[in-house]
Write a protein that holds these residues in place. Structure first.
Motif, PDB file in Angstrom:
ATOM      1  N   ILE A   1      -4.433   2.353  -0.723  1.00  0.00           N
ATOM      2  CA  ILE A   1      -3.968   3.776   0.540  1.00  0.00           C
ATOM      3  C   ILE A   1      -3.905   3.621   1.436  1.00  0.00           C
ATOM      4  O   ILE A   1      -5.747   3.540   1.966  1.00  0.00           O
ATOM      5  CB  ILE A   1      -3.971   4.310  -0.364  1.00  0.00           C
ATOM      6  N   VAL A   2      -2.988   3.942   2.811  1.00  0.00           N
ATOM      7  CA  VAL A   2      -3.683   3.668   3.828  1.00  0.00           C
ATOM      8  C   VAL A   2      -3.277   4.869   5.126  1.00  0.00           C
ATOM      9  O   VAL A   2      -2.296   5.778   3.590  1.00  0.00           O
ATOM     10  CB  VAL A   2      -2.961   2.165   3.663  1.00  0.00           C
ATOM     11  N   SER A   3      -3.720   5.272   5.464  1.00  0.00           N
ATOM     12  CA  SER A   3      -3.320   6.132   6.460  1.00  0.00           C
ATOM     13  C   SER A   3      -2.558   6.119   7.471  1.00  0.00           C
ATOM     14  O   SER A   3      -1.948   5.134   8.199  1.00  0.00           O
ATOM     15  CB  SER A   3      -4.553   7.101   7.137  1.00  0.00           C
TER      16      SER A   3
ATOM     17  N   GLN B   1      -9.114   7.988  -1.992  1.00  0.00           N
ATOM     18  CA  GLN B   1      -9.157   6.240  -1.464  1.00  0.00           C
ATOM     19  C   GLN B   1      -9.906   5.603  -2.253  1.00  0.00           C
ATOM     20  O   GLN B   1     -10.178   3.692  -2.276  1.00  0.00           O
ATOM     21  CB  GLN B   1      -9.921   6.346   0.007  1.00  0.00           C
ATOM     22  N   SER B   2     -11.155   6.114  -3.088  1.00  0.00           N
ATOM     23  CA  SER B   2     -11.522   4.915  -4.247  1.00  0.00           C
ATOM     24  C   SER B   2     -10.342   4.060  -5.051  1.00  0.00           C
ATOM     25  O   SER B   2     -10.842   3.246  -5.928  1.00  0.00           O
ATOM     26  CB  SER B   2     -12.285   5.883  -4.964  1.00  0.00           C
TER      27      SER B   2
ATOM     28  N   ASP C   1       0.495  -1.268  -0.185  1.00  0.00           N
ATOM     29  CA  ASP C   1       0.133  -0.261   0.479  1.00  0.00           C
ATOM     30  C   ASP C   1       1.233   1.292  -0.309  1.00  0.00           C
ATOM     31  O   ASP C   1       1.907   1.364   1.044  1.00  0.00           O
ATOM     32  CB  ASP C   1      -1.068  -0.004   1.472  1.00  0.00           C
TER      33      ASP C   1
ATOM     34  N   ALA D   1      -6.138  15.888   2.854  1.00  0.00           N
ATOM     35  CA  ALA D   1      -7.286  15.010   3.106  1.00  0.00           C
ATOM     36  C   ALA D   1      -8.585  15.532   2.009  1.00  0.00           C
ATOM     37  O   ALA D   1      -9.355  14.816   1.735  1.00  0.00           O
ATOM     38  CB  ALA D   1      -7.166  14.274   4.346  1.00  0.00           C
TER      39      ALA D   1
END
Length: 453
Positions: free
Chosen positions: A450-452, A445-446, A256, A438
């Protein structure tokens, strides 16, 4: 009254436009007279005869790794002050002696190495070596000089840390390598503020060592004689210990992307990365050309897509980054927030397309000419040749590798480039970071993956 012909008139004859001359054959440097040896103190020396101008270029690379959390801060202060005074010369005397022979010396440091680079007229070669030896063995790091340079570094670092590119780079390094010392490319300003002269002197005594280091000389020199003069000048620089190399980096695995929030920014920084191979790998020439097709120069697929066609960015590129134990691929672009998601989508698309739709013969011919021509231009001057050899020497390579590389590039086939594209550019091999606001990236995110933080 005098009349002048226009450019169009100059370019025409009675038979029509003047034909453009054809491109001449690209020729690699051959017959370079050189010496590659190790001195009694353990210093490797590469000396090359390149008499284009009556100058000599010098590049010294000292492995300079450290695990101490304050090592990066001390190393930055050391690099900034090593040439500010010795037991024989103060700062003014160093600058004056070098100026009188048309010379200069500069120092810099990164997590891997301490570098000292310089040049001088050939008539001042001995002076250049004497000043260098003086700094290596007698740098004093006076309290006032350390204090002055430390204050400048604190201010410079504070400004740099506010820059988006620096924020993205630090986030990428930590995402790739965690707490490895290689990630400490820039120390914290607060750490630098605590560094004193005693700590810098101790670091110099412990780690400015000849054994394991490399020094490159390029210029209007006779190599054997130049090495002898260098050995005499640096004879007092001696130690049984070996300069400290960085531990190997972990292999990168695809995964990711890490989203790093930066509230209020109107731009995003996209950084994608994957494991690559070192210059010594037989597949490297094919990888080099595949990278150029993808995003390594202005006519690449990535630039054509997200800059020229869609206008998502002004800056997009991919490159091979050489690390202590190998290399990585880096894809980078800065975009306006509203087009961050589309730009990332297209970057992933072009990575996949390079393997699915292999480079055409036309693309291969273009990048081959570009790669060979760029290398020949970069090594045509004493300055460029010295810098290229210094980078290679730290890998254990020398003049022969540089001379032979154009032929390796010329021998790469379109099939080999296609294989490299499949092996190294598949999106599944990539990880990286996205830095942005953000609140302005609702579609990001779609895309998935991807991670925060």
């Amino acid at each position: 009254m005098t009349t002048f012909r226009t450019a169009a008139e100059i370019g025409r004859t009675e038979l029509g436009p003047r034909p453009l001359p054809g491109l001449t054959e690209q020729r690699a440097a051959t017959g370079l007279s050189s010496v590659d040896t190790v001195l009694d103190n353990g210093l490797r020396v590469v000396a090359v005869h390149a008499p284009t101008v009556p100058m000599v270029e010098l590049r010294l690379r000292i492995p300079f790794a450290g695990t101490d959390p304050l090592h990066a801060a001390k190393a930055e202060v050391l690099a900034a002050t090593i040439l500010t005074g010795t037991k024989k010369r103060d700062r003014v005397a160093i600058d004056t002696d070098l100026a009188l022979v048309g010379g200069e010396l500069d120092a810099g440091v990164d997590p891997e190495r301490l570098s000292i680079s310089g040049n001088a007229l050939m008539s001042g070669f001995d002076t250049l070596l004497d000043v260098l030896a003086d700094a290596l063995t007698g740098a004093t790091y006076a309290d006032d000089e350390v204090g002055r340079e430390r204050a400048r570094l604190v201010e410079r670092i504070a400004v740099a840390r506010s820059q988006p590119s620096v924020i993205a780079r630090e986030a990428l390094q930590k995402h790739r390598y965690g707490d490895h010392p290689y990630t400490r490319e820039m120390p914290e300003a607060a750490d630098v503020a605590t560094v004193g002269a005693d700590g810098v002197r101790e670091l110099h005594a412990d780690q400015v060592l000849p054994r394991g280091s490399v020094l490159v000389l390029v210029g209007d020199i006779e190599p054997d004689a130049a090495v002898a003069r260098l050995a005499a000048a640096l004879g007092v620089w001696s130690d049984e210990r070996t300069a400290v190399e960085l531990p190997d980096l972990p292999e990168l695995a695809g995964g990711d992307l890490l989203f790093v929030p930066r509230t209020g920014t109107v731009q995003s920084q996209l950084r994608l990365t994957a494991q690559a191979i070192a210059r010594t790998d037989p597949r490297y020439p094919a990888l080099q050309l595949a990278n150029l097709v993808f995003g390594g120069y202005f006519s690449s697929r990535l630039v054509e897509n997200i800059r020229e066609d869609k206008g998502y960015t002004y800056h997009a590129r991919s490159s091979v980054e050489f690390t202590p134990s190998g290399a990585t691929l880096l894809v980078e672009s800065d975009t306006a927030s509203e087009v961050t998601a589309p730009a990332l989508l297209e970057m992933r698309y072009e990575l996949a397309r390079l393997g699915v739709v292999p480079p055409t013969e036309s693309e291969v011919d273009s990048v081959r000419q570009y790669a060979i021509g760029s290398l020949l231009i970069a090594t045509a001057s004493q300055t460029g040749l010295a810098s290229q050899l210094a980078a290679l020497a730290t890998l254990g390579l020398g003049v022969d590798w540089l001379v032979d590389h154009p032929a390796r590039l010329a021998a790469v086939t379109a099939e080999q480039i296609a294989e490299a594209a499949l092996e190294f550019f598949s999106p599944i091999h990539y990880t990286g970071v996205v830095v942005g606001d953000a609140a302005q990236l609702p579609l990001l995110q779609s895309l998935g993956g991807i991670v925060s933080s």
